[in-house]
Design a protein around this motif. Structure first.
Motif, short mmCIF file in Angstrom:
data_model
loop_
_atom_site.label_atom_id
_atom_site.label_comp_id
_atom_site.label_asym_id
_atom_site.label_seq_id
_atom_site.Cartn_x
_atom_site.Cartn_y
_atom_site.Cartn_z
N UNK A 1 32.82 24.84 82.81
CA UNK A 1 32.04 25.45 81.72
C UNK A 1 31.42 26.77 82.14
N UNK B 1 35.82 16.75 79.02
CA UNK B 1 36.71 17.89 78.76
C UNK B 1 36.22 18.81 77.66
N UNK B 2 35.03 18.54 77.13
CA UNK B 2 34.51 19.44 76.09
C UNK B 2 33.09 19.83 76.45
N UNK B 3 32.61 20.86 75.79
CA UNK B 3 31.24 21.32 76.01
C UNK B 3 31.00 21.58 77.48
N UNK B 4 29.90 21.09 77.99
CA UNK B 4 29.58 21.33 79.40
C UNK B 4 30.37 20.41 80.32
N UNK C 1 33.54 25.19 70.02
CA UNK C 1 33.61 26.01 71.23
C UNK C 1 33.72 27.50 70.90
N UNK D 1 38.54 24.19 71.21
CA UNK D 1 38.04 23.04 70.44
C UNK D 1 37.02 23.45 69.38
N UNK E 1 38.90 22.99 83.87
CA UNK E 1 38.13 23.88 83.01
C UNK E 1 36.66 23.76 83.38
N UNK F 1 33.54 20.36 80.39
CA UNK F 1 34.91 20.86 80.38
C UNK F 1 35.58 20.79 81.74
#
Lengths: 579, 579
Positions: B579, A569-572, B117, B114, B577, A574
């Motif tokens: 990226x 769920x973060x960065x790439x 981000x 985040x 989400x 997501x």
């Protein structure tokens, strides 16, 4: 369970009940699942009598101790009730065999947990022993997010030493500045160090000298030495009985010396591994380490004794941390008649090195290391500058975690998530002078990682050096996630690749997950890269890791099972997190 | 651009250059895209001479002013460089026509951004006027995350009033406690209110009485009244010239009275709408409001004058906020020879109500409201308790935002993201006594929302009442996202549904996005539900919104275009989400 004569009767009854429940739980034979529901939030607490906002788990700091039996599955359903901050919790010393995504290391094994979200950690505690847990995101550990994990042996199996009762002691150092304030100083130009802690905590209790505090405004009247929250921890013992003290340290900065006035201790466990017993007056303990020591209540039982912690390895500017070693039936809070010790000389590196060297695997429990290694990585530990910011580096690279956690990036082939070139396996051995401030102290930020051949044997030589201050070399407790390593040796000066390996103990080296690197010295470690996943290896000093003092190892990524979407769920990644 | 005689030459030259660049930008005819790169982080600043950690944008608080021309597209590439905190920024007064996902309201229109981000806000500023921006996550606005948006008219179009120069003034109140500390108090049992602010800021500068500060430890020596960061803002004017002051307030708590010693002001704009001009000695301004006033430098030019802000509507416990109205060529920091005013009587509600009523749309710029409405929602504003926690409620429901932002939940039919039943359109009119502490003050937490028929006309009657304190009714500035509303009327006492509508001004009501609800009074608003999206409507007092004082409107969700994946990634949208 010993009932003190008076006071706290209610709590003691609760504790008794709790212990009974534990006994009942422990009496079943099958490995089972231990469910915990945790709520993490900010609350005002006064651990050292000074009221400040800290991170609690279910209202407590240290958080609830996790009790389990070997081979149990621990499930922690962690609800983040912080307001705007994410969180992640690492299970320190648990190898996470088959569950590398549960290691709780933000940026390495998972995305952070958002406010309002509940994240489920699930892992097997495959070995009995004394372990820890703590925040592994930003500097949240220093905000109070930490606790203990106690794993007991399977039914029918006994420890190779005997004792009557078991007590858990978790040590910490404590700052009054918020972690944001600490981080702001560390990131500032000019650099503002977090400094020496305001107090030392034993089981979350310390004693700040409130007369030093003249806090105003919102914080008015916040320092109160009569607050029961900061009454010293009292460890009640019955004369003649032997106690196993499980001692863990999660200090932000301080190396500590722990002792119990007038009582010898026998070291029997280190980081979950049995130690060939040896007697000590004081235990040196570095952040991230755990020990079990046996102590017999064999002194004059008409009085209490001080249990103390003192800062070593840095010039102390923090009062002695105090607990009461309480002989039943004395009052648990009755002050011992003596002046607490201020501990050994803080700069007696020789004595600390000697204790490090004294740790050996217990006869009958020796896990013999491979005689040779497949790869040797030498990590030069230096203090540096990058764009005017103070940093710590390994071989001149200072770690910055990528936006996409490594485990996700590697498992899902997101090759642009971090720089793919490997960091160097060594430094300029011939020309680097470890005893003086380096001529060029500039370093580079890096998110490169060491990729290890699966099942290979890896040696890591930690090489200390002078910091950016003349005649100063610091102590760094290095902690490896996902493994125990064999501690092959410690030495002073510059490690000599051609001959210092001869000094290794390959007969009965202790296995640990955290080992100190002493000033101007080296520490040699060996481990098998046999745990598929991605693992942080870093200095356990909170500010040092914040300043880049760590590396990351990958091994057997292709053997890692499908990642739970909850870590993404973060960065790439997501788009990769499914609810 | 007037160059002061001395001091700050460098900055003045920089400013001059900046103004020139602006002039160049403004001189082009086509609507264009205004790109901004922002980095949001914590830094130590001393806005009122007291050093504390605050949230800055590109190193500043207030953040950089966004200058644009009507119909321009503003793009803000916002990098979150906080350590462990997420962020979201709301563009206050911008209707986000066609871009409801860029409203920046965490929990309503987007998931939080985040750490590490970069999030891209992109929206059209479709109307000239004075607007604001600020954090809309947790209480981050109060940490310093705020600024101004100035939208100029298209080429060839002039304002219906004339002035020589334009100045921007943003007002705030300021606390020394961190937002975490403030939130902790508000969430605690017993409740700890944030209290009155320590100082008032004009363009980010205030003056705390450092002798009241005896901060210790990490914060030692943090209060320094000679710090240039807290020298008063100086507004330089040329004798005889007329100035348009664009004044916005983003106070956490305080209603303010702004005045310039010895100078009348003429109100010409409110929340981006032209006002039928009227003269005032002091401007009452509530959090979330903006005004333009014209002021002529027509007084004795041999001296400077105080520009002051004072707390009204609550018993003040905060010193007057000061700026210097500097007549060129006097020194910009030369103190006026007078004692600054302490402003009007804080509890003169009548005078404040009169000024609210004096605001009317300017002749020739009247946007006539629909004569009747399709729906009337009466919102009773009460202070309550829920499980022992103090809360604010509307019709006994206290808003808690869902984990999945409404816009995402509604657009993607995630019907279990929040409770689908609508909240009530009214309260027990007959039996509720607004003049005394309610008998039963318990309320319920709710994430229910008002779903409005698209293009329908909606009246909202805000009904004030006694708080939980005897003889106390507070002032609440209500702000509507995504729309302007017509301010149909204000009254005192309990709104009478059967006849008070007769008091409405439907001829030339002012349109605004924020309007005060006065103590024990009512405020009647009307708006067209013509902007597809989901929109927060809430009290702009930071602590009140934190305590649940808001509702949410949905309208035309089916007309909302495809949501950008960048707003997703939390709650049930975790897998959405990309990226």
């Amino acid at each position: 369970m010993i009932e003190p004569v008076e006071s706290k009767g209610y709590f003691v009854r609760l504790l008794t009940l709790f212990h009974l429940i534990c006994l009942i739980n422990f009496s079943s034979v099958e490995a089972r699942t231990r469910h915990h529901k945790w709520e993490v939030k900010y609350e005002y607490k006064s651990p050292d009598c000074y009221k400040k906002l800290i991170i609690t788990i279910n209202g407590r700091s240290p958080g609830p101790t996790i009790f389990a039996q070997q081979d149990d599955t621990v499930v922690v359903e962690l609800k983040n009730s912080l307001w705007t901050e994410n969180v992640a919790v690492h299970w320190h010393g648990i190898r996470q065999l088959g569950t590398p995504w549960s290691d709780g290391t933000e940026g390495v094994t998972q995305c952070p947990i958002l406010p309002g979200e509940t994240f489920i950690y699930k892992f097997v505690v495959d070995r009995a022993g004394t372990y820890l847990y703590h925040g592994h995101y930003g500097m949240q550990r220093a905000a109070g997010l930490y606790g203990s994990i106690i794993v007991s042996l399977p039914e029918g199996v006994s420890e190779p030493f005997s004792y009557d009762y078991d007590h858990n002691i978790i040590l910490n150092d404590w700052y009054h500045a918020s972690t944001n304030e600490q981080a702001a100083g560390l990131s500032a130009i000019p650099f503002v160090f977090v400094g020496e802690p305001q107090s030392l905590l034993i089981n979350g209790r310390g004693k700040y000298n409130c007369s030093l505090s003249t806090a105003s405004g919102f914080a008015a009247g916040v320092c109160n030495t009569t607050n029961p929250e900061c009454s010293p921890y009292s460890l009640t013992v019955v004369p003649g009985k032997t106690y196993r003290l499980r001692i863990g340290s999660l200090t932000s900065l301080s190396s500590l010396s722990f002792e119990i006035e007038g009582h010898d201790m026998t070291v029997v466990e280190a980081d979950g591994n049995y130690v060939e017993p040896f007697a000590i007056r004081n235990l040196y303990i570095y952040s991230g380490e755990t020990y079990s020591v046996l102590v017999k209540a064999d002194q004059d039982s008409s009085r209490n004794y001080w249990a103390t912690i003192n800062v070593v390895a840095r010039k102390p500017a923090t009062p002695t941390g105090l607990a009461i070693f309480n002989y039943y039936p004395n009052h648990p809070q009755k002050q011992p008649p003596t002046v607490p010790t201020t501990g050994p000389l803080w700069n007696d590196t020789t004595s600390r090195l000697a204790q490090s060297l004294a740790l050996k695997a217990r006869q009958g429990f020796i896990n013999t290391p491979p005689v040779t290694s497949d790869r040797v990585i030498v990590l030069l530990n230096t203090q540096n500058k990058i764009d005017g910011h103070f940093k710590w580096s390994l071989n001149n690279l200072s770690l910055i975690l990528p936006q996409t956690p490594y485990l996700i990036a590697l498992r899902e082939n997101l090759t642009d998530a971090f720089v793919q070139d490997p960091p160097p396996d060594g430094y300029d051995f011939a020309n680097f002078d470890i005893h003086s401030v380096a001529k060029n102290v500039n370093a580079t930020s890096s998110n490169r990682i060491y990729r290890l051949r699966f099942n290979s044997t890896v040696d890591v030589i930690l090489q200390n050096a002078n910091s950016m201050t003349v005649n100063n070399s610091e102590t760094h407790p290095w902690h490896l996630h996902g493994h125990d390593f064999w501690v092959l040796g410690y030495g002073t000066g510059k490690y000599n690749l051609s001959c210092d390996w001869r000094k290794y103990n390959v007969v009965n080296p202790i296995m640990k997950n955290t080992a100190p690197l002493h000033p101007y010295g080296w520490t040699a470690l060996r481990f098998r890269a046999d745990n598929p996943g991605v693992w942080a290896f870093h200095c356990h000093v909170e500010s040092h890791f914040y300043m880049g003092m760590g590396v990351v190892f990958e091994e057997g990524i292709e053997k890692v099972g499908e990642l739970p979407s909850s870590i993404k769920g973060c960065g790439e990644s997501e788009g990769h997190h499914r609810p």
